[in-house]
Design a protein around this motif. Structure first.
Motif: not given
Length: 59
Positions: A17-39
């Motif tokens: 179900g879903g897609k590989l990596g579909s929660a990557t951004e959410d997890v990184m945000k929870e870990l404190g990464y900014s939008e710019d750092e994620i991109k």
């Protein structure tokens, strides 16, 4: 469906179900990464966003 199947009974085929990596951004945000750092991490190829599982199967 469980990834391990025993001969004790019938089991349904595994349908991912879903897609590989579909929660990557959410997890990184929870870990404190900014939008710019994620991109930036995605641009560098360090992480990837959602990828259809068929890509991994060469389809």
């Amino acid at each position: 469906t469980a990834p391990v199947q025993f001969e004790l009974g019938e089991t349904e085929d595994l349908i991912p179900g879903g897609k590989l990596g579909s929660a990557t951004e959410d997890v990184m945000k929870e870990l404190g990464y900014s939008e710019d750092e994620i991109k930036a991490a995605e641009a560098e190829g360090a992480v990837c966003g959602p990828v259809d599982l068929a890509v991994l199967q060469g389809k």
